[in-house]
Scaffold this motif. Structure first.
Motif, short mmCIF file in Angstrom:
data_model
loop_
_atom_site.label_atom_id
_atom_site.label_comp_id
_atom_site.label_asym_id
_atom_site.label_seq_id
_atom_site.Cartn_x
_atom_site.Cartn_y
_atom_site.Cartn_z
N ILE A 144 0.84 -1.19 0.00
CA ILE A 144 0.00 0.00 0.00
C ILE A 144 0.88 1.25 0.00
CG2 ILE A 144 -1.83 1.26 1.21
CD1 ILE A 144 -2.63 -1.37 2.51
N ALA A 145 0.63 2.15 -0.95
CA ALA A 145 1.41 3.39 -1.02
C ALA A 145 1.01 4.32 0.12
CB ALA A 145 1.16 4.07 -2.36
N VAL A 146 1.97 5.09 0.63
CA VAL A 146 1.70 6.01 1.74
C VAL A 146 2.65 7.21 1.66
CG1 VAL A 146 3.22 4.70 3.24
CG2 VAL A 146 1.55 6.23 4.26
N SER A 147 2.12 8.37 2.06
CA SER A 147 2.94 9.57 2.11
C SER A 147 2.34 10.54 3.11
CB SER A 147 3.02 10.23 0.72
OG SER A 147 3.82 11.40 0.78
N SER A 148 3.18 11.35 3.75
CA SER A 148 2.69 12.36 4.70
C SER A 148 3.74 13.45 4.85
CB SER A 148 2.39 11.73 6.06
OG SER A 148 3.57 11.58 6.82
N PHE A 149 3.45 14.41 5.72
CA PHE A 149 4.37 15.53 5.94
C PHE A 149 5.73 15.05 6.46
CE2 PHE A 149 3.26 14.76 10.28
CZ PHE A 149 4.32 15.25 11.02
N ALA A 150 5.76 13.90 7.15
CA ALA A 150 6.97 13.44 7.84
C ALA A 150 8.15 13.28 6.90
CB ALA A 150 6.69 12.13 8.57
N ASN A 151 7.88 12.86 5.66
CA ASN A 151 8.98 12.65 4.73
C ASN A 151 9.14 13.82 3.75
OD1 ASN A 151 6.50 11.85 3.55
ND2 ASN A 151 7.60 10.79 1.92
N GLN A 152 8.42 14.91 4.01
CA GLN A 152 8.55 16.10 3.17
C GLN A 152 9.73 16.95 3.65
OE1 GLN A 152 6.65 16.45 0.40
NE2 GLN A 152 5.87 14.44 1.02
N PRO A 153 10.37 17.71 2.77
CA PRO A 153 11.53 18.52 3.17
C PRO A 153 11.17 19.58 4.21
CG PRO A 153 11.42 18.29 0.77
CD PRO A 153 10.12 17.77 1.31
N MET A 154 11.97 19.66 5.26
CA MET A 154 11.83 20.72 6.26
C MET A 154 12.64 21.94 5.81
SD MET A 154 12.58 20.41 10.36
CE MET A 154 14.19 19.60 10.06
N PHE A 155 13.84 21.67 5.30
CA PHE A 155 14.68 22.70 4.69
C PHE A 155 15.72 21.99 3.82
CE2 PHE A 155 16.43 21.84 8.93
CZ PHE A 155 17.72 21.46 8.63
N TYR A 156 16.53 22.76 3.12
CA TYR A 156 17.54 22.21 2.23
C TYR A 156 18.93 22.66 2.66
CZ TYR A 156 13.78 20.94 -0.99
OH TYR A 156 12.66 20.39 -1.55
N ILE A 187 7.02 6.20 10.27
CA ILE A 187 8.07 6.94 9.58
C ILE A 187 8.66 6.13 8.42
CG2 ILE A 187 10.40 7.89 9.82
CD1 ILE A 187 8.19 9.66 10.97
N GLU A 188 8.92 4.85 8.66
CA GLU A 188 9.52 4.02 7.62
C GLU A 188 8.59 3.84 6.43
OE1 GLU A 188 12.97 2.11 7.56
OE2 GLU A 188 12.76 4.21 8.13
N ALA A 189 7.30 3.66 6.69
CA ALA A 189 6.34 3.52 5.59
C ALA A 189 6.31 4.80 4.75
CB ALA A 189 4.95 3.20 6.14
N CYS A 190 6.32 5.96 5.42
CA CYS A 190 6.32 7.24 4.71
C CYS A 190 7.63 7.46 3.97
CB CYS A 190 6.08 8.38 5.70
SG CYS A 190 4.44 8.39 6.46
N ARG A 191 8.74 7.11 4.62
CA ARG A 191 10.07 7.33 4.02
C ARG A 191 10.25 6.48 2.77
NH1 ARG A 191 15.21 5.27 4.15
NH2 ARG A 191 14.57 3.48 5.41
N ILE A 192 9.84 5.20 2.86
CA ILE A 192 10.00 4.29 1.73
C ILE A 192 8.93 4.54 0.67
CG2 ILE A 192 9.96 1.83 1.07
CD1 ILE A 192 11.11 1.25 3.88
N GLY A 193 7.75 4.99 1.13
CA GLY A 193 6.66 5.29 0.20
C GLY A 193 5.59 4.24 0.14
N ASN A 194 5.75 3.15 0.88
CA ASN A 194 4.72 2.10 0.88
C ASN A 194 4.87 1.18 2.09
OD1 ASN A 194 6.35 -0.44 0.13
ND2 ASN A 194 6.93 0.99 -1.49
N SER A 195 3.82 0.42 2.33
CA SER A 195 3.84 -0.60 3.38
C SER A 195 3.83 -1.96 2.70
CB SER A 195 2.60 -0.45 4.27
OG SER A 195 2.46 -1.57 5.12
N SER A 196 4.79 -2.81 3.06
CA SER A 196 4.87 -4.13 2.44
C SER A 196 5.25 -5.17 3.49
CB SER A 196 5.91 -4.14 1.31
OG SER A 196 7.21 -3.94 1.84
N ALA A 197 5.20 -6.44 3.09
CA ALA A 197 5.49 -7.53 4.02
C ALA A 197 6.94 -7.52 4.49
CB ALA A 197 5.17 -8.87 3.36
#
Length: 327
Positions: free
Chosen positions: A156-168, A239-249
């Motif tokens: 399942i694909a997942v995304s949220s603010f947690a993996n969005q850039p805070m600054f560069y 965090i890991e699901a958001c960072r990787i972009g999906n939830s898997s086995a």
């Protein structure tokens, strides 16, 4: 004669210090070797920031495992808890169509799930005096079975603010979960060092019977340590699901092994009652450095497992050596 004795004592102290910090020194040498082999590519800004991001993502789980090891125990269920939490977070965020409140609801849900599982782990150990290895191995299998049953092994694909850039930094993004990891670390430092619960945790880890005689509620302390660990595993799953972009086995696979290795490298002793938050941070950073270096050196997955296994074994041997020396 006196000069010879002083020289001998100094040499002994230097050797003792080298042995006490052998794993960290070996890992640093590995980093230097990798930097030389890659003509400086390993120490470029992009890789350093990536190393810090990986450390921030894995640090909360290591902080949870560290508490269990301070109690002279361990927790093998953490990795599968991360996988289940990632799946739950993906379902919630998807059901709420990625709304502004979806990450908050997802984090709360996965942390509550982790707390519930941690309660089962801690209660079985504290109440029935079961060995942490057996209890957490059992819950590890049950959690994975539950995940496979309810998810049907779907990704399942997942995304949220947690993996969005805070600054560069020089064009390299630093995501929000880095700040969250810092905040969690500060809270955990306060819990370990400035609360009665933290003092009781170290007392139970040092000598459970002595702690009980001193008036410490041992069952309550053990249960709370594992509940806190469960909450951190749940957060890590989000965090890991958001960072990787999906939830898997495969999400969370062997995460507990990496966390245990990092914690022991950082000086949290398996004999119980010893450990510092700063050591956990250093251990996670060193562990991520090992894995990043292996990637740069082109080391295959099979050999990587051998190396990680050797790291755990050597770290435990060195930890026990320090304990026997003090004893």
């Amino acid at each position: 004669m006196t000069t010879v004795k002083k020289s001998s004592v100094s040499t002994t102290r230097v050797l003792e210090w080298i042995l006490d910090h052998a794993m960290i020194l070996i890992i640093i040498l590995l980093g230097i070797y990798t930097a030389i082999r890659t003509n400086g590519g390993f120490v470029k800004l992009a890789n350093i920031i990536n190393l810090l991001k990986l450390t921030a993502a894995r640090l909360p789980m290591a902080l949870g495992v560290a508490g269990c090891i301070v109690l002279a125990g361990t927790d093998l269920s953490g990795g599968r808890m991360v996988g289940l939490a990632g799946f739950i977070a993906a379902i919630i965020i998807g059901a709420m169509s990625g709304g502004a409140m979806s990450p908050v609801v997802a984090i709360l849900a996965v942390m509550v799930t982790g707390i519930a599982i941690g309660f089962v782990n801690g209660f079985c150990m504290g109440k029935f005096k079961l060995h942490p290895f057996i209890v957490t191995l059992a819950t590890q299998l049950m959690i994975y079975g539950l995940y496979l049953t309810v998810s049907n092994s779907k990704q399942i694909a997942v995304s949220s603010f947690a993996n969005q850039p805070m600054f560069y930094v020089s064009g390299q993004p630093v995501p929000w979960y880095v700040l969250l990891a810092i905040l969690i670390t500060v809270v955990m430092w306060f819990v370990w060092n400035k609360t009665t619960f933290g003092k009781n945790m170290f007392a139970v880890g040092s000598n459970e019977e002595a702690a009980r005689v001193s008036g410490v509620n041992v069952l309550f302390t053990i249960v709370c340590v594992f509940m806190l660990a469960g909450a951190l595993y749940g957060y890590t799953g989000f965090i890991e699901a958001c960072r990787i972009g999906n939830s898997s086995a495969t999400l969370g696979l062997s995460y507990e092994n990496d966390a245990i290795s990092a914690v022991v490298i950082g000086g949290v002793s398996f004999v119980g009652g010893t450990g510092k938050i700063s050591g956990v941070i250093l251990g996670v950073l060193m562990m991520q450095l090992i894995m990043t270096a292996m990637t740069f050196l082109g080391i295959s997955g099979g050999v990587a497992y051998i190396i990680k296994g050797a790291v755990i074994l050597v770290a435990c041997i060195l930890d026990m050596r320090k304990y026997m020396t003090k004893k």
